[in-house]
Motif scaffolding. Structure first.
Motif, PDB file in Angstrom:
ATOM      1  N   LEU A 236       7.211   2.100  -2.793  1.00  0.00           N
ATOM      2  CA  LEU A 236       8.298   2.866  -3.397  1.00  0.00           C
ATOM      3  C   LEU A 236       8.682   2.187  -4.700  1.00  0.00           C
ATOM      4  CD1 LEU A 236      10.678   4.894  -3.503  1.00  0.00           C
ATOM      5  CD2 LEU A 236      12.003   3.207  -2.208  1.00  0.00           C
ATOM      6  N   THR A 237       8.721   2.951  -5.777  1.00  0.00           N
ATOM      7  CA  THR A 237       9.270   2.470  -7.047  1.00  0.00           C
ATOM      8  C   THR A 237      10.477   3.344  -7.354  1.00  0.00           C
ATOM      9  OG1 THR A 237       7.051   1.890  -7.803  1.00  0.00           O
ATOM     10  CG2 THR A 237       8.766   2.020  -9.484  1.00  0.00           C
TER      11      THR A 237
ATOM     12  N   ILE B 274       9.179   7.110  -6.966  1.00  0.00           N
ATOM     13  CA  ILE B 274       7.816   7.532  -6.677  1.00  0.00           C
ATOM     14  C   ILE B 274       7.341   6.798  -5.433  1.00  0.00           C
ATOM     15  CG2 ILE B 274       5.432   7.622  -7.504  1.00  0.00           C
ATOM     16  CD1 ILE B 274       6.498   7.598 -10.370  1.00  0.00           C
TER      17      ILE B 274
ATOM     18  N   ASP C 281       4.165   5.977  -3.341  1.00  0.00           N
ATOM     19  CA  ASP C 281       2.719   6.027  -3.533  1.00  0.00           C
ATOM     20  C   ASP C 281       2.027   5.431  -2.305  1.00  0.00           C
ATOM     21  OD1 ASP C 281       0.415   6.656  -4.831  1.00  0.00           O
ATOM     22  OD2 ASP C 281       0.530   5.076  -6.324  1.00  0.00           O
ATOM     23  N   GLY C 282       0.823   5.869  -2.072  1.00  0.00           N
ATOM     24  CA  GLY C 282       0.052   5.306  -0.967  1.00  0.00           C
ATOM     25  C   GLY C 282       0.312   5.967   0.375  1.00  0.00           C
TER      26      GLY C 282
ATOM     27  N   PRO D 232       0.842  10.734  -5.582  1.00  0.00           N
ATOM     28  CA  PRO D 232       2.181  10.127  -5.541  1.00  0.00           C
ATOM     29  C   PRO D 232       3.276  11.175  -5.381  1.00  0.00           C
ATOM     30  CG  PRO D 232       1.224   9.972  -7.751  1.00  0.00           C
ATOM     31  CD  PRO D 232       0.140  10.446  -6.849  1.00  0.00           C
TER      32      PRO D 232
ATOM     33  N   ILE E  92       0.847  -1.193   0.000  1.00  0.00           N
ATOM     34  CA  ILE E  92       0.000   0.000   0.000  1.00  0.00           C
ATOM     35  C   ILE E  92       0.880   1.239   0.000  1.00  0.00           C
ATOM     36  CG2 ILE E  92      -1.502   1.374   1.486  1.00  0.00           C
ATOM     37  CD1 ILE E  92      -3.009  -1.104   2.140  1.00  0.00           C
TER      38      ILE E  92
ATOM     39  N   GLY F  64      -1.855  12.940  -0.699  1.00  0.00           N
ATOM     40  CA  GLY F  64      -2.362  11.640  -1.102  1.00  0.00           C
ATOM     41  C   GLY F  64      -1.974  11.291  -2.528  1.00  0.00           C
TER      42      GLY F  64
END
Lengths: 358, 358, 358, 358
Positions: free
Chosen positions: B12-13, B26, B28-29, B80, B9, B78
């Motif tokens: 991390l990318t 990025i 996210d979540g 990214p 959730i 909220g």
């Protein structure tokens, strides 16, 4: 997300509690066209099942796998493979003594806190019975790996203070199944068995290590950065009940070496190989074609046949004591589980690697 | 799937190679409404960066994080969170000597085999430079954890044969940053530093262990079966460059105990707690509220300032030798990376646990 | 999970707000070895950018893509492809009139309610500016598809009440770019353009449909049950700002036929084909080798140059009116977005299909 | 990945072929503590099952759901919910005439091409029988939604050329189950039924549309950008067998309006609402609290009781003709399937939305 699915492409999702009607799972992403030898799958399950020798639990569980889909005329169709293993345990048995008890070093307390409502019978979802489903899926994965010539085996390398004094290159995989402890050195095996018999008499339990070896892995398996081959193997092993540690290649012993001593020198002898293999067949998270090997540490089984102090859900002090038939040492039954999880990781990366380059 | 994303959730990318234009990622979540202290994030990066002391590499890298989205008026929205860290390294530098060389115990060989085409400059994607992005995301995760009172720190507990002879309960987290090796015992720290200085003079490298401790974890984090809390921690740690082993709680030492000795007895003292904590704060894969602690084994850095035999892509024998400024011991710089990965795991499970029950 | 990633294997994760420093994304899972023509990618972006003709918004945005990783010497390495597109808009511009306003049929109200805190400048994360990142990733996907001979194009087939009275088999793809509305029939195109000019003068907006055609698709793309090829195409299209409907093959018109009229009869003419193609090239969720075609309905742009009644965050009645330069009709700029999303779906399934059978 | 799992947090994975031993699935991510009314679940299944009226197939299938796990003492435990529905069809029945035949507008051809090996009996995995598992999971999702006051119903709004001339605001949900076609207007319903009777006599089939309405949705459901609420609803509907199109709110009809006509004006009447609802309760991909409504187009059933030309696997021309008992119109049985898929989407987003902000 909720932790009941393993893998990326070749996936296993399991369901089932220790004393529900059945356990089972869905294997998805298995390529179409794979011949399934159901006897082989059942044999793998039999290697895990209770009652197979006098040093493991004497519970009787039939553990017969029943495939419901995804296999037609003995060949996979690419559709998800659903399967169930019925639970033999009588539902009528009385587990009310466990309803509010928090057994030491079990998952009773944490499940109760996390979910608020749980199936307390025999550990419910936290029971290692769930691993039977892993062995089924691992057997399918092994069949896929065999098509690619990958060989994979595990064995017990230590029980309590009795350690196998041979490296993985010095043992013979064919010797593993020759004794009930699954240690490929007969003398050490007998020492382990005798020790477990003594521990059992004490109503106590012991742990140890399992070593797993994977041979003929194609070069290139594993995805860099977060999904390194050894990171997924580590997660796979740590997800097995009672596991406390994982190391691959030189493992924790790498600390004792300098870089100049530990580095694996490349040489070209009918292809590029390393002279030594402290890397454990994995470099940068990707298989390099050498043997992959790793160790997994199992703690002693938490259920002991001795009274132990604890508390119940109300916070009151209670005494708990194991009932029924439990394992004094879970390692021989964990060998096929370790193999199954390793096979799932390898099969998944094998498929994924087919689309890595044009 | 391709191994560049971590988490379920809170994810991390990352992207980026050692000598490309920039690295970054990025996140996210991350929930909306979290105050972001950019100075804190940058300070975490500074704890990882090269050149911070004489026992690590003397390379100069600025490592300034630049947030591009997801934070508005210092608060997360909220959306990214994209960020970049520019690479200072001159692109013009000559790396042609690495183009076809397979450095021992590096990822050159496996990347070449897996992908067929690779950025060979300074290790490219396989370089530990990628971990800077993890530290950025870990810092955001730490800020989220702080909102939930979770405390988290890591320290160097062994360098080669010099071991800190104190358990995690005997050290003071405030002492960690007092020396360049990040060992919270001044005397041991100085021994480690002196030893690294000697190793550096030899043109050699050493590894060791990092211990990580997490306090005040809410009860209930971790998802049972495959995504056990310690399984995800293990994967997180094993995904860090040079890591060879992971153990939590009693770890590999659990082998030396019987069940009756290792089990953690529950008692009720202002709440249900365990008298001992061999479980390492995790039971059945779920946090039980006690301290979580684990050890991570790092091998010696593969790049040494000594000539080593190897082969190139053509299979010819070559001699490789480290150039430039490398770490004789990577452990002090790895401390914030271990913390970052632990924070990512905890933050992810913290969010997921909010929807576990009605 | 949080909706910022698209795809399974070939994935795109985007970040960025309309008026932040930059937008961008990470393309992951693109196979190594793909030649990247950056000019082609930029040209695709130019097809989407504002100011390209007098019937779209006259905003000036440069929209230059900058690749940061994953491409080395113009060829993909298998590492994630990070990219950014800087925002030209002056940060200093005053958006305070939008801070608390809920513009009709925009996402202001829902974002505010969902997140509690939002970047209100120009729509922030909800702005269609995000689709520029999709066009970049779609261009990479198109390059992958070209390697497999797949052809893909979209065009405007209806604007308000002006409808192109030719089916997708009657038009010439080469005619699409010949006019500013991207309708491959010159006469209809001019009617559409004139109509948009009139609508623009009214300070109003209109919608319409875009038709997309995919030729030479390999048989077998799409995963049955939940991830049917048309289900993923539908999701992809519905994820584009302002889209209200999706239909493929016979679409909603299928209602008007009986089974005996609609079924596509198989025949063998140099391979198995269907005589008619009401199925739209997809049967059981899997491509059958015939042309894939579908329609996408776009509503009129919500921002109009007329005063509209609304409320603000406090619940007070307000009047809002579009400022600046907005699109009277978004369709010509949406054509490359439709193509990009279709390309992402196809590329993803193309890779996945490589591991469907042994 | 392989298309057999739906959802992000609240997920359903299905298995099973039309004529295998059983179909079933695993529901994962359902919060602990939800009371399960098994009779309600079975009743939902009964709404889908064959033989329920004279206008649907007269096949006899029992379709009894059997829950195997995840529910203890009628309450969910947070563990995965495994279930099976046994297939009543005799395995011994002869399907050899289908072995090599490619039935028009069925999935026989594409499955054969994609997988190379398939269970051809009754469509195998491509059979709509799989949707029974969706109805089971959808029923659980409905129970979760009921806890949050969300109401959800679907009905048949068109059969061939007979259209219900009332909008979703003009019908009474309580009237839907009053007739066998599930159209909430008695007069129209009888016209539809008579028409289907005639079509059945012709050995032909017809399609139509189903309208679905969701009331009392909390504001904030749906994830922006790629996972917009309507994009997931669209994917969910398009994944149902025989669906050719999806539109929400004003849908394709939005083309006929100008922005000034279509925009939904906000007003404050006991809370912020829109005067009109062309947006269909979704703005920017996120629910705004108004009624969500959408239409789904179903093509006529492909199996007709008339001879049709086709080819077999060898490429030879053959004649195929429906045997047994098939649906002249699938719509009344598809109503609970549409509801189930909508419930799965809503339940998933409901959970996810709980962790969107601090």
């Amino acid at each position: 997300m909720s932790g009941n699915t393993f893998g990326n492409i070749f996936t296993l999702t399991t369901f089932g509690e220790s004393h529900g009607e059945a356990i089972g799972g869905i294997i998805d992403g298995c390529p179409a066209g794979l011949k399934i030898d159901v006897d082989f799958v059942q044999n793998e399950l039999d290697r895990r099942k209770p009652g197979q020798s006098h040093i493991v639990t004497q519970r009787k569980e039939n553990d017969a796998v029943n495939f419901l889909s995804g296999i037609f005329e003995d060949i996979t169709t690419g559709a998800p493979i659903g399967f169930v293993i019925n639970n033999d345990n009588p539902k009528s048995k009385d587990y009310s003594h466990l309803k509010d008890a928090f057994r030491p070093s079990h998952a009773d307390f944490t499940y109760q806190q996390k979910y608020g409502h749980r199936d307390y019978r025999g550990g419910g979802r936290s029971s290692a019975r769930e691993t039977a489903s892993r062995v089924v899926a691992g057997a399918i994965a092994k069949l896929l790996l065999k098509r690619h010539k990958v060989e994979l085996f595990a064995y017990v390398s230590q029980v309590h203070n009795i350690k196998l004094n041979k490296s993985h290159t010095e043992i013979n995989a064919a010797d593993i199944e020759k004794n009930s402890i699954r240690c490929p050195d007969e003398k050490t095996a007998q020492q382990m068995i005798t020790h477990i018999e003594n521990i059992k008499k004490q109503g106590d339990t012991v742990g140890g290590t399992i070593t797993c070896v994977i041979k003929n892995t194609p070069i290139g398996l594993g995805e860099p950065v977060f999904n390194k081959l050894h990171a997924e193997l580590g997660k796979a092993m740590l997800s097995i009940n009672a596991v406390k540690g994982f190391e691959y290649g030189a493992g924790f012993d790498c600390i004792n070496y300098k870089g100049s001593e530990l580095n694996d020198i490349f040489e070209n002898k009918n292809g590029i190989h390393t002279k030594t293999n402290h890397s454990g067949g994995i470099q940068g998270g990707i298989s390099n074609g050498e043997d992959i090997y790793f160790n997994v540490a199992f703690k002693p089984v938490a259920t002991i046949m001795q009274p132990q102090q604890s508390v119940n859900a109300a916070g009151d002090e209670i005494i708990v004591e194991g009932r029924g038939r439990h394992d004094p040492c879970v390692l021989p039954r964990a060998v096929p589980i370790v193999e199954a999880m390793a096979a799932l990781v390898l099969a998944d990366f094998l498929l994924l690697n087919k689309i890595t380059k044009l």
